[in-house]
Design a protein around this motif. Sequence first.
Motif, mmCIF file in Angstrom:
data_model
loop_
_atom_site.group_PDB
_atom_site.id
_atom_site.type_symbol
_atom_site.label_atom_id
_atom_site.label_comp_id
_atom_site.label_asym_id
_atom_site.label_seq_id
_atom_site.Cartn_x
_atom_site.Cartn_y
_atom_site.Cartn_z
ATOM 1 N N ALA A 297 -52.602 7.062 39.384
ATOM 2 C CA ALA A 297 -53.762 7.802 38.847
ATOM 3 C C ALA A 297 -53.933 7.512 37.367
ATOM 4 O O ALA A 297 -55.054 7.329 36.860
ATOM 5 N N ALA A 298 -52.761 7.489 36.643
ATOM 6 C CA ALA A 298 -52.852 7.192 35.213
ATOM 7 C C ALA A 298 -53.395 5.783 34.981
ATOM 8 O O ALA A 298 -54.218 5.542 34.079
ATOM 9 N N GLU A 299 -52.914 4.837 35.845
ATOM 10 C CA GLU A 299 -53.391 3.461 35.730
ATOM 11 C C GLU A 299 -54.891 3.371 36.031
ATOM 12 O O GLU A 299 -55.647 2.657 35.361
ATOM 13 N N GLN A 300 -55.282 4.136 37.098
ATOM 14 C CA GLN A 300 -56.733 4.164 37.429
ATOM 15 C C GLN A 300 -57.547 4.740 36.283
ATOM 16 O O GLN A 300 -58.637 4.280 35.960
ATOM 17 N N GLN A 301 -56.940 5.822 35.679
ATOM 18 C CA GLN A 301 -57.646 6.452 34.556
ATOM 19 C C GLN A 301 -57.767 5.472 33.396
ATOM 20 O O GLN A 301 -58.819 5.360 32.767
ATOM 21 N N LYS A 302 -56.607 4.742 33.134
ATOM 22 C CA LYS A 302 -56.688 3.751 32.068
ATOM 23 C C LYS A 302 -57.700 2.661 32.390
ATOM 24 O O LYS A 302 -58.457 2.205 31.538
ATOM 25 N N SER A 303 -57.649 2.216 33.688
ATOM 26 C CA SER A 303 -58.601 1.167 34.097
ATOM 27 C C SER A 303 -60.037 1.654 33.955
ATOM 28 O O SER A 303 -60.916 0.931 33.485
ATOM 29 N N ALA A 304 -60.230 2.949 34.406
ATOM 30 C CA ALA A 304 -61.581 3.517 34.270
ATOM 31 C C ALA A 304 -61.979 3.598 32.807
ATOM 32 O O ALA A 304 -63.124 3.327 32.427
ATOM 33 N N ALA A 305 -60.989 4.006 31.971
ATOM 34 C CA ALA A 305 -61.288 4.107 30.534
ATOM 35 C C ALA A 305 -61.615 2.734 29.975
ATOM 36 O O ALA A 305 -62.537 2.575 29.163
ATOM 37 N N ARG A 306 -60.790 1.699 30.435
ATOM 38 C CA ARG A 306 -61.083 0.352 29.950
ATOM 39 C C ARG A 306 -62.462 -0.119 30.405
ATOM 40 O O ARG A 306 -63.221 -0.720 29.654
ATOM 41 N N GLU A 307 -62.776 0.165 31.711
ATOM 42 C CA GLU A 307 -64.107 -0.226 32.220
ATOM 43 C C GLU A 307 -65.208 0.488 31.470
ATOM 44 O O GLU A 307 -66.252 -0.102 31.127
ATOM 45 N N LYS A 308 -64.950 1.794 31.227
ATOM 46 C CA LYS A 308 -65.968 2.570 30.512
ATOM 47 C C LYS A 308 -66.131 2.029 29.090
ATOM 48 O O LYS A 308 -67.258 1.911 28.564
ATOM 49 N N ALA A 309 -64.962 1.703 28.462
ATOM 50 C CA ALA A 309 -65.030 1.141 27.107
ATOM 51 C C ALA A 309 -65.754 -0.200 27.123
ATOM 52 O O ALA A 309 -66.590 -0.493 26.243
ATOM 53 N N ALA A 310 -65.425 -1.038 28.180
ATOM 54 C CA ALA A 310 -66.108 -2.338 28.282
ATOM 55 C C ALA A 310 -67.603 -2.151 28.505
ATOM 56 O O ALA A 310 -68.450 -2.854 27.936
ATOM 57 N N GLN A 311 -67.918 -1.158 29.403
ATOM 58 C CA GLN A 311 -69.340 -0.886 29.683
ATOM 59 C C GLN A 311 -70.054 -0.398 28.418
ATOM 60 O O GLN A 311 -71.179 -0.822 28.113
ATOM 61 N N LEU A 312 -69.356 0.524 27.676
ATOM 62 C CA LEU A 312 -69.935 1.026 26.439
ATOM 63 C C LEU A 312 -70.131 -0.106 25.440
ATOM 64 O O LEU A 312 -71.163 -0.194 24.762
ATOM 65 N N LYS A 313 -69.103 -0.992 25.374
ATOM 66 C CA LYS A 313 -69.203 -2.126 24.463
ATOM 67 C C LYS A 313 -70.360 -3.049 24.864
ATOM 68 O O LYS A 313 -71.133 -3.525 24.020
ATOM 69 N N ALA A 314 -70.499 -3.265 26.212
ATOM 70 C CA ALA A 314 -71.603 -4.105 26.696
ATOM 71 C C ALA A 314 -72.954 -3.468 26.373
ATOM 72 O O ALA A 314 -73.908 -4.136 25.957
#
Length: 398
Positions: free
Chosen positions: A93-110
């Motif tokens: 779950a923590a990894e998913q949360q980190k992955s989601a956070a990374r995706e969200k950060a990537a999406q925000l960056k995009a």
Amino acid sequence: MSQPEIEKRAGYGLPVVLAVGLHVVILVLTLVSWPESEPDQSSTTIVNATLVSTETTTNQPQQAKASKARDAAEEADERQSAKEEASREAERAAEQQKSAAREKAAQLKAEQAKAAEQEKAAQAKAAEQLKAEQQAAAEAADKAKADAARRAEEAKAIALERKKAEAEKQAKADALKKAEAEKAAKAKAEAEKAAKEKAAEEARKKAEAEKAAKAKAEAEKAAKAKAQAEKEKAAKAAAEKAAKEKAAKEKAAEEARKKAAAEAARQKALAEKAAQASAGSLDSLIDSESDAISGAKQAAQAANGFESLLKKYVGQNWNRPSGTVPGMTVTLRVSLLPTGELVSAAVSKSSGNAAFDRSAIQAIQKAAPFTEMQDLPASAKSQFRNFNLYFNPEDLGR
């Protein structure tokens, strides 16, 4: 519900529930099996060892206890496995949360990069638009400057043409004045010469008259003497002739009286007949004159109406040329056929502006033919075979 909220709930809710549940289970199991945990540890080994040997009735309680210990160990293993599974689930779950956070950060960056690109494109477009507007303004300023220069040139050309026309007019006036002065001088010289010749002629005539008068006086004196003699002779012959003429006159007078009476009677009869015949012809003559006057008025009205219509058509087809100023007029010599078709149109009296003169000729060429001319009376129609058209845009309301 938005996608980030769903991911947040999926990322934190399940691991927390599993972790809490795991701790509760471990706590319950610990409380329940804690008194027997120490004996079970050694008993478990014994039980495992005695399982190899043959069971007896004497060790059944021990077997039951060993079975219970195994069950407890299995439960502990299961609890440990569940705990490890929960830990792994929490890690996932923590990894998913980190992955989601990374995706969200990537999406925000995009999105931020996209917004930056859009902002950059908008700024570039605004810069291009500003540049285009500045270029259009510069072109408009150049065009206005060119138009102003063209108008200045046209005004200068008009002024030059007007000045040239005035100079030509002044030159013509000076030439005319000079010609008139030369003519007057020549006339004066001829008059003086004629006066001298007349004086000489009068002197000659006077001398001849005096000579003739002297000769006449002498001739009259001689003639007077001769006349006196002839008078006496003639008086005698006249007396004889007078007597004869008197008798003849009396006879002729009588014949003339008779003839005059007959002629008077004949003239009286003719006068009566003429009076009777002329009464009807006088009425006819009066009617003819009235018709002629009425026809002349109608012809004049028709001619005026056709001329107004012609000017109207010409005005509708006239285009004002550049350089036209108020007060410009031109007289055209126009020739039309009886059908109203235009034969020719030429400048009779120029306005001083060639473009204005051409525009007037082009206007009448466009307006032709004037078919209304066919409806004019013959007397009015003949007026427009060859006539002068006075063209003034102010009269046309232009």
